[in-house]
Design an enzyme around this catalytic site. Structure first.
Site, mmCIF file in Angstrom:
data_model
loop_
_atom_site.group_PDB
_atom_site.id
_atom_site.type_symbol
_atom_site.label_atom_id
_atom_site.label_comp_id
_atom_site.label_asym_id
_atom_site.label_seq_id
_atom_site.Cartn_x
_atom_site.Cartn_y
_atom_site.Cartn_z
ATOM 1 N N ASP A 295 -18.269 18.448 -25.311
ATOM 2 C CA ASP A 295 -17.418 17.450 -25.090
ATOM 3 C C ASP A 295 -17.809 16.500 -23.725
ATOM 4 O OD1 ASP A 295 -13.727 17.358 -26.015
ATOM 5 O OD2 ASP A 295 -15.032 15.626 -25.516
ATOM 6 N N GLU A 494 -4.556 12.798 -25.957
ATOM 7 C CA GLU A 494 -5.154 13.824 -24.900
ATOM 8 C C GLU A 494 -4.090 14.065 -23.990
ATOM 9 O OE1 GLU A 494 -9.685 12.207 -25.253
ATOM 10 O OE2 GLU A 494 -9.434 14.217 -24.325
HETATM 11 C C1 GLC Z 1 -12.708 13.331 -25.766
HETATM 12 C C2 GLC Z 1 -12.139 14.272 -26.449
HETATM 13 C C3 GLC Z 1 -12.901 14.503 -27.938
HETATM 14 C C4 GLC Z 1 -13.624 13.222 -28.325
HETATM 15 C C5 GLC Z 1 -14.789 12.992 -27.051
HETATM 16 C C6 GLC Z 1 -15.458 11.729 -27.315
HETATM 17 O O1 GLC Z 1 -12.700 13.632 -24.246
HETATM 18 O O2 GLC Z 1 -11.703 15.559 -26.068
HETATM 19 O O3 GLC Z 1 -12.022 14.568 -28.940
HETATM 20 O O4 GLC Z 1 -14.526 13.431 -29.494
HETATM 21 O O5 GLC Z 1 -13.935 13.000 -25.713
HETATM 22 O O6 GLC Z 1 -14.753 10.558 -27.302
#
Ligand code: GLC
Length: 603
Positions: A295, A494
């Site tokens: 991530d 988030e």
């Molecule tokens: C974010 C999220 C993830 C996402 C990634 C790229 O922090 O946790 O779901 O795909 O970063 O944006």
């Protein structure tokens, strides 16, 4: 003796079948191409393929795409070109891919993005209900169709890969990402997740309108204590496997070829450093053949020292690392490449681990036909936001609505009566769409074009628009026959959506009170990313509809309100009476929700 021979031949037959299925002609061809390319690559080029860099970091250093033979580019939240039309995105993609093809071995990159409820990065794209609404449909077919259209609209901009579906099993609605989950029950999640993967990847990953799925976030993201985003999931292994693993098992069976690792910890150990769960369980036990991507800067959380985080994450089983930062920032992609090369030369990361990671990445690129077909198919671009796509999204909205109350048959509404619509949320595409809409956090107002608000949809449905009046504050209902009050959450994404209190806002409660004081029959529509505390509101209205975050097609809400479509939605979450009950999930002892998991009325 005869019995022994029979058993041996049966085992032999099974053995051949298993080996044979893994060595289909297609698989053998992909393996051959992959191994041939791998054998030509330098260590630098191999590490380049394991490096994924955010657009905001690479746009100032575009030559590095070829210099380091970068394996992937992404656009994370709030990372996008100036021109966010489909055409603008497609032009950017082709410009950058043509740079990647200037690398020594001309290996195309794979471009990833969060298209999590339609291609939510493109102005005018069709936006579907977020996953919580898709879960309420209980209909894998509409989920697959939604994913299929999302894939086409993403492919139409050149982009190859979406970081979806999220197969989190959200167990505590305090979590700001509850709406990204299909629901609280692993059996619901695994069915919807598999359908979504099939929709994105289609019958063949090499098809122009197919894109790579990325099942996320592995694993236990929805099970953290108190629903804290990126928190600690404190359960025993059996519970972890029973609740949080099924979505991955069915997604792998459905052909998913990338998985994103989760920020959360399991019993105190960060997932990004968890060799047992990443390698022993996912790759060895479940036979996952695709690649694992980290991530956003998630490996940085493993250690103060960046080089240590790289050693821990790659040795744990990560294959590609998502790096948001450029040379002017710490923990940047040049440091990643430099340190990983040092770690291999110091023998701290075996070359076999590098080769395994790169083989997985290259094999997916070959399966996607990226080498022969690296650029955008411009014939698709005009299909973004098409009427046909909007009609499918409208159908998904209809099927996602859950009718929680309908006293005195206030619903369905009559198309001849006077209707007063109340609440800013009734006329706000941004609230309807929620987070991950053009802007990472989403925002109120006209955040994207081409959609229909609930108020507009109601006006389009009645016999004469003059029958419909509107006020943001609920005043002016006296001359109407019925009031429709639309309330809900402001957009978030988030950790910004983590809440300790899921009560309706003061404004929304006042809105409902004002509608009630008009003395007219009142129907409330809730736009939210999760169940909220509505016990009081329920007593002040005749009908109540949970509409979740329906996306751009507000007509789907009007279809249900006027009975052109009878509500079929079922709750994907147990609906709590108060905050003290949360977490509350089907199967709990002393289970006493306001509405149980699976509840939903119809006309
Ligand atoms: C974010 C999220 C993830 C996402 C990634 C790229 O922090 O946790 O779901 O795909 O970063 O944006």
């Amino acid at each position: 003796m005869r019995r022994v021979i029979t058993i041996i031949s049966f085992i032999f037959f099974i053995g051949i079948t298993v080996v044979h299925s893994q060595q289909t002609p297609k698989n053998k061809m992909l393996d051959k191409k992959t191994d041939e390319l791998l054998s030509q690559m330098t260590l630098d080029e191999k590490i380049g393929q394991m490096t994924q860099v955010d657009f905001n970091a690479i746009k100032k250093n575009v030559k590095d795409i070829a210099k380091y033979s970068l394996g992937s580019i992404l656009c994370g939240g709030d990372s996008e070109p100036d021109d966010i039309t489909a055409k603008g995105w497609a032009e950017l993609y082709d410009k950058y891919q043509n740079i990647a093809l200037k690398s020594r071995l001309k290996i195309p990159f794979i471009w990833g993005i969060d298209a999590v409820h339609g291609h939510n990065n493109v102005d005018g794209a069709v936006l579907f209900p977020h996953n919580i609404g898709l879960g309420a449909t209980r209909n894998p077919k509409i989920v697959e169709e939604a994913a299929r259209i999302t894939a086409l609209e993403v492919a139409a901009t050149g982009i190859d890969w979406t970081f979806a579906p999220c197969v989190a099993v959200a167990r505590n609605e305090r979590w700001g990402r509850t709406y990204e989950s299909f629901g609280e029950d692993p059996n619901l999640v695994k069915g919807m997740g598999a359908a979504y993967v099939k929709g994105l990847q289609g019958a063949d990953l090499s098809d122009d309108a197919s894109i790579l799925a990325c099942v996320k976030h592995y694993m236990g993201d929805g099970g953290t204590t108190n629903g804290k985003d990126q928190g600690n999931t404190e359960v025993d292994e059996q519970t972890l496997r029973n609740i949080h693993l099924p979505g991955y098992i069915t997604a792998i069976k459905a052909g998913a070829k990338s998985i994103m690792v989760s920020y959360n910890s399991w019993n105190g150990q960060k997932m990004h450093g968890h060799k047992y769960l990443l390698t022993d369980v996912l790759k060895d036990e479940l036979g996952f053949e695709g690649f694992l991507v980290s991530d956003w800067a998630a490996i940085d959380q493993l250690d103060e020292d960046y080089k240590n985080t790289i050693e821990k994450s790659i040795n744990a089983g990560l294959d590609m690392i998502m790096i948001p930062y450029g040379p002017d920032q710490k923990n940047n992609y040049v440091e990643f490449i430099t340190y990983l090369k040092e770690l291999v030369n110091e023998g701290k990361v075996p070359m076999s681990r590098i080769d395994d990671a790169v083989r997985r990445i290259l094999k997916v690129k070959f399966e996607m036909n990226l080498f022969e077909n690296p650029l955008t198919n411009k014939n698709l671009t005009s299909k973004v936001g098409s009427k046909e796509h909007r009609e499918v999204a409208r159908d998904a909205v209809r099927q996602s609505l859950v009718l929680l109350k309908n006293d005195n048959a206030v619903l369905p509404l009559s198309k001849e009566k006077k209707i007063h619509v109340a609440g800013t949320a009734a006329d706000d595409i941004g609230i309807q769409c929620g987070g991950w809409t053009i802007i990472w956090q989403g925002k109120n107002g006209n955040v994207t074009s081409g959609g229909t608000t609930i108020l507009q949809a109601i006006k389009n449905t009645v016999d004469d628009e003059s029958q419909v009046t509107y006020s943001a504050d609920g005043s002016g209902a006296e001359n109407s026959d019925v009031v429709v009050v639309v309330v809900g959450e402001k957009p978030y994404a988030e950790m910004h959506g983590d809440r300790e209190d899921l009560s309706l806002s003061k404004e929304d409660l006042e809105l409902i009170d004002k509608a009630k004081s008009s003395g007219k029959p009142a129907a409330v529509v809730l736009l939210s990313g999760r169940p909220m505390l509505i016990a009081d509101a329920l007593g002040k209205c005749d009908a109540f509809v949970a509409a979740w975050l329906p996306g751009t097609e507000g007509k789907g809400v009007a279809d249900v309100l006027f009975g052109d479509f009878k509500p079929v939605g079922k709750l994907p979450h147990s609906w709590p009476k108060n905050m003290q009950q949360i977490p509350i999930n089907i199967g709990d002892a002393n289970y006493d929700p306001l509405f149980p998991y699976g509840f939903g009325l119809t006309f």
